[in-house]
Scaffold this motif. Structure first.
Motif, PDB file in Angstrom:
ATOM      1  N   LYS A   1       0.825  -1.213   0.000  1.00 17.27           N
ATOM      2  CA  LYS A   1       0.000   0.000   0.000  1.00 17.27           C
ATOM      3  C   LYS A   1       0.855   1.257   0.000  1.00 17.27           C
ATOM      4  O   LYS A   1       0.428   2.306  -0.498  1.00 17.27           O
ATOM      5  CB  LYS A   1      -0.930  -0.017   1.220  1.00 17.27           C
ATOM      6  CG  LYS A   1      -2.084   0.962   1.106  1.00 17.27           C
ATOM      7  CD  LYS A   1      -2.962   0.661  -0.108  1.00 17.27           C
ATOM      8  CE  LYS A   1      -4.089   1.670  -0.235  1.00 17.27           C
ATOM      9  NZ  LYS A   1      -4.887   1.462  -1.451  1.00 17.27           N
ATOM     10  N   GLU A   2       2.064   1.170   0.532  1.00 20.68           N
ATOM     11  CA  GLU A   2       2.958   2.318   0.568  1.00 20.68           C
ATOM     12  C   GLU A   2       3.413   2.732  -0.827  1.00 20.68           C
ATOM     13  O   GLU A   2       3.748   3.888  -1.057  1.00 20.68           O
ATOM     14  CB  GLU A   2       4.197   2.006   1.429  1.00 20.68           C
ATOM     15  CG  GLU A   2       3.962   2.114   2.919  1.00 20.68           C
ATOM     16  CD  GLU A   2       3.693   3.543   3.362  1.00 20.68           C
ATOM     17  OE1 GLU A   2       4.397   4.451   2.907  1.00 20.68           O
ATOM     18  OE2 GLU A   2       2.749   3.735   4.153  1.00 20.68           O
ATOM     19  N   VAL A   3       3.450   1.783  -1.781  1.00 22.36           N
ATOM     20  CA  VAL A   3       4.041   2.081  -3.089  1.00 22.36           C
ATOM     21  C   VAL A   3       3.018   2.181  -4.218  1.00 22.36           C
ATOM     22  O   VAL A   3       3.382   2.364  -5.373  1.00 22.36           O
ATOM     23  CB  VAL A   3       5.113   1.026  -3.462  1.00 22.36           C
ATOM     24  CG1 VAL A   3       6.211   0.990  -2.414  1.00 22.36           C
ATOM     25  CG2 VAL A   3       4.500  -0.364  -3.651  1.00 22.36           C
ATOM     26  N   ILE A   4       1.725   2.047  -3.909  1.00 22.93           N
ATOM     27  CA  ILE A   4       0.713   2.135  -4.958  1.00 22.93           C
ATOM     28  C   ILE A   4      -0.321   3.196  -4.616  1.00 22.93           C
ATOM     29  O   ILE A   4      -0.487   3.584  -3.461  1.00 22.93           O
ATOM     30  CB  ILE A   4       0.001   0.777  -5.204  1.00 22.93           C
ATOM     31  CG1 ILE A   4      -0.852   0.370  -3.993  1.00 22.93           C
ATOM     32  CG2 ILE A   4       1.015  -0.316  -5.535  1.00 22.93           C
ATOM     33  CD1 ILE A   4      -1.692  -0.864  -4.227  1.00 22.93           C
ATOM     34  N   ASP A   5      -1.015   3.650  -5.655  1.00 17.47           N
ATOM     35  CA  ASP A   5      -2.091   4.621  -5.478  1.00 17.47           C
ATOM     36  C   ASP A   5      -3.444   4.028  -5.864  1.00 17.47           C
ATOM     37  O   ASP A   5      -4.485   4.572  -5.531  1.00 17.47           O
ATOM     38  CB  ASP A   5      -1.837   5.862  -6.325  1.00 17.47           C
ATOM     39  CG  ASP A   5      -0.484   6.467  -6.017  1.00 17.47           C
ATOM     40  OD1 ASP A   5      -0.243   6.807  -4.853  1.00 17.47           O
ATOM     41  OD2 ASP A   5       0.336   6.597  -6.937  1.00 17.47           O
ATOM     42  N   VAL A   6      -3.416   2.934  -6.615  1.00 21.21           N
ATOM     43  CA  VAL A   6      -4.656   2.291  -7.043  1.00 21.21           C
ATOM     44  C   VAL A   6      -5.181   1.409  -5.908  1.00 21.21           C
ATOM     45  O   VAL A   6      -4.446   1.112  -4.955  1.00 21.21           O
ATOM     46  CB  VAL A   6      -4.428   1.449  -8.319  1.00 21.21           C
ATOM     47  CG1 VAL A   6      -4.045   2.346  -9.480  1.00 21.21           C
ATOM     48  CG2 VAL A   6      -3.375   0.372  -8.080  1.00 21.21           C
ATOM     49  N   PRO A   7      -6.433   0.963  -5.978  1.00 16.13           N
ATOM     50  CA  PRO A   7      -6.971   0.097  -4.918  1.00 16.13           C
ATOM     51  C   PRO A   7      -6.201  -1.214  -4.795  1.00 16.13           C
ATOM     52  O   PRO A   7      -5.660  -1.732  -5.771  1.00 16.13           O
ATOM     53  CB  PRO A   7      -8.415  -0.155  -5.381  1.00 16.13           C
ATOM     54  CG  PRO A   7      -8.747   1.010  -6.244  1.00 16.13           C
ATOM     55  CD  PRO A   7      -7.480   1.360  -6.957  1.00 16.13           C
ATOM     56  N   LEU A   8      -6.177  -1.744  -3.590  1.00 16.03           N
ATOM     57  CA  LEU A   8      -5.526  -3.031  -3.317  1.00 16.03           C
ATOM     58  C   LEU A   8      -6.572  -4.032  -2.845  1.00 16.03           C
ATOM     59  O   LEU A   8      -7.280  -3.791  -1.875  1.00 16.03           O
ATOM     60  CB  LEU A   8      -4.456  -2.852  -2.232  1.00 16.03           C
ATOM     61  CG  LEU A   8      -3.812  -4.134  -1.687  1.00 16.03           C
ATOM     62  CD1 LEU A   8      -3.092  -4.891  -2.798  1.00 16.03           C
ATOM     63  CD2 LEU A   8      -2.862  -3.815  -0.535  1.00 16.03           C
ATOM     64  N   TYR A   9      -6.669  -5.160  -3.568  1.00 15.17           N
ATOM     65  CA  TYR A   9      -7.541  -6.251  -3.168  1.00 15.17           C
ATOM     66  C   TYR A   9      -6.656  -7.293  -2.484  1.00 15.17           C
ATOM     67  O   TYR A   9      -5.597  -7.648  -2.996  1.00 15.17           O
ATOM     68  CB  TYR A   9      -8.214  -6.903  -4.377  1.00 15.17           C
ATOM     69  CG  TYR A   9      -9.164  -6.017  -5.162  1.00 15.17           C
ATOM     70  CD1 TYR A   9      -9.351  -4.680  -4.847  1.00 15.17           C
ATOM     71  CD2 TYR A   9      -9.877  -6.534  -6.248  1.00 15.17           C
ATOM     72  CE1 TYR A   9     -10.222  -3.884  -5.570  1.00 15.17           C
ATOM     73  CE2 TYR A   9     -10.753  -5.736  -6.979  1.00 15.17           C
ATOM     74  CZ  TYR A   9     -10.913  -4.415  -6.643  1.00 15.17           C
ATOM     75  OH  TYR A   9     -11.778  -3.626  -7.363  1.00 15.17           O
ATOM     76  N   ALA A  10      -7.084  -7.801  -1.341  1.00 13.92           N
ATOM     77  CA  ALA A  10      -6.269  -8.772  -0.616  1.00 13.92           C
ATOM     78  C   ALA A  10      -7.127  -9.912  -0.089  1.00 13.92           C
ATOM     79  O   ALA A  10      -8.286  -9.721   0.273  1.00 13.92           O
ATOM     80  CB  ALA A  10      -5.535  -8.094   0.542  1.00 13.92           C
ATOM     81  N   GLY A  11      -6.537 -11.100  -0.083  1.00 16.66           N
ATOM     82  CA  GLY A  11      -7.248 -12.259   0.432  1.00 16.66           C
ATOM     83  C   GLY A  11      -6.280 -13.379   0.737  1.00 16.66           C
ATOM     84  O   GLY A  11      -5.097 -13.324   0.398  1.00 16.66           O
ATOM     85  N   GLY A  12      -6.798 -14.401   1.401  1.00 15.78           N
ATOM     86  CA  GLY A  12      -5.986 -15.554   1.742  1.00 15.78           C
ATOM     87  C   GLY A  12      -5.980 -15.827   3.230  1.00 15.78           C
ATOM     88  O   GLY A  12      -5.505 -15.009   4.011  1.00 15.78           O
TER      89      GLY A  12
END
Length: 411
Positions: free
Chosen positions: A46-57
């Motif tokens: 999240k520190e290096v992106i500006d677009v949304p982050l989807y996470a799972g697992g």
């Protein structure tokens, strides 16, 4: 045909760097999924992106959902846990909102995908991810059934760029997630999809370059700002080719008057500028570019080219964010360089329990002041509370940058 969202899944061997590259090359979102999602990796990505982050697992309960979202994910993907306890969808949706809840559906395990999708919508899912290894016909039937019975956005998961194009065209999904495809430019992928009749999100200028008013050299003046702080970084110029390349690639490209050639900012230094917005002024003769600056904008090593003061008068800073940061910096300075007689150092010396006690007391004072018809008292109590809150933040190593990021994510 509706627009297709393209979401590359990060390389599990190097998730942070691959997320950075996908972000810079035009991804609409980035996905991170492992058997057990690492909260630390989510924070780093999240520190290096500006677009949304989807996470799972490995998300088993509401506490896991909370940890993943609080770590920085914009959307959590619920998988096997849903088959064991469907109420986790409702709990997560009620707590965090349906826009942050996606449910994956393995078509190999579901007899009636449409009915399952309808139930997921009732429980509060905001989007569905279809997992399947069967053919296009089966997937097409499943997507049609899911959309008809749930009216939710549907994402499909594929393992190659070729499959992404074929399946997106065949099953008419709203989004495509690509796993294990290796490093690639999302922008080039989008261009290929566009050529093949699909409709990915590609930046386009609503005003042609011909309508801009150019200077005597036939170029457009560009003022470039940091998109977060609005700090002016530099002033440069664009030709038509530079402007069109900037819009197409999402990387600031200027025209160098001294070298008489196109100049991609960062090609030599690595200090690229990634476009966040381009805005033309009322006279259409000056472009305002807001960018994510990598490294420094100035060739001298300064972050901004504007670092030499000529005339400067003292003034009160009234930008709320700057005020908070300035006060916080003073508090942090007291922590690093204690000053005798400082109340701030007194609090640090007494420790966390004393600081927490003061924060609690100031909260109570705000409540009491709010019942007072004179708003002035409330102003003073809120100021006291914010000061003690910043002492607490400094004690725990938390910054305003972290807080504002979290608030923006909730926005």
């Amino acid at each position: 045909m509706s627009k297709i969202t393209l979401i590359p899944c990060v390389d599990p061997e190097n998730p942070v760097e691959s997320a950075r590259q996908y972000n810079h090359t035009g991804a609409d979102a980035v996905a991170y999924c492992e058997k057990k999602a690492s909260l630390e990796k989510i924070k780093e990505i999240k520190e290096v992106i500006d677009v949304p982050l989807y996470a799972g697992g490995g998300i088993r309960d509401l506490e896991d959902v909370k940890k993943v979202l609080y770590a920085g994910a914009d959307k959590v993907c619920l998988g096997a846990a849903v088959l064991e306890d469907k109420d986790i969808v409702k709990k997560a949706s009620d707590r965090f909102g349906k826009d942050q809840v996606m449910v994956s559906m393995d078509l190999e395990e579901l007899e009636d995908p449409g009915a399952f999708a309808r139930e997921m919508k009732r429980l509060g899912a905001g989007e569905l991810l279809l997992l399947a290894s069967n053919g296009y016909d089966k997937k097409m039937e499943a997507v049609e059934a899911v959309k008809k019975q749930s009216e939710l956005p549907v994402m499909i998961s594929v393992t190659s760029l070729e499959d992404a194009e074929r399946e997106a065209a065949a099953v008419k999904a709203d989004a495509v997630a690509v796993h294990d495809a290796g490093a690639f430019s999302v922008l080039e992928w989008k261009k290929d999809m566009k050529k093949n009749g699909l409709d990915p999100y590609l930046a386009e200028s609503p005003i042609p370059f011909e309508e801009f008013k150019l200077n005597s050299d036939g170029m457009l003046t560009v003022v470039t700002q940091d998109y977060k702080t609005n700090e002016v970084l530099m002033v440069a110029y664009m030709t038509r080719e530079a402007y069109e390349q900037t819009v197409e690639t999402g990387i600031m490209t200027y025209y160098s008057r001294s070298r008489q050639e196109l100049w991609v900012k960062g090609d030599t230094s690595g200090h690229y500028q990634y476009v966040k917005s381009l805005t033309i002024d009322c006279d259409k003769d000056t472009l305002l570019a807001k960018v994510r600056q990598v490294g420094n904008a100035c060739h001298t090593g300064h972050y901004s080219c504007f670092f030499t003061d000529l005339v400067k008068k003292e003034y009160k800073e009234e930008n709320p964010m700057h005020v908070f940061e300035d006060v916080y910096d003073v508090i942090m300075d007291r922590k690093v360089h204690p000053k005798e007689g400082s109340y701030t150092n007194y609090l640090f010396d007494k420790g966390i329990d004393k600081i927490l006690k003061k924060v609690g007391e100031e909260c109570t004072e705000i409540v009491i002041a709010a019942k007072n018809p004179d708003p002035e008292e409330m102003k003073y109590e809120i100021s006291d509370f914010l000061y003690h809150l910043m002492v607490l933040m400094a004690e725990r190593g938390m910054t305003w940058d972290e807080i504002t990021k979290e608030l923006m994510e909730r926005k």
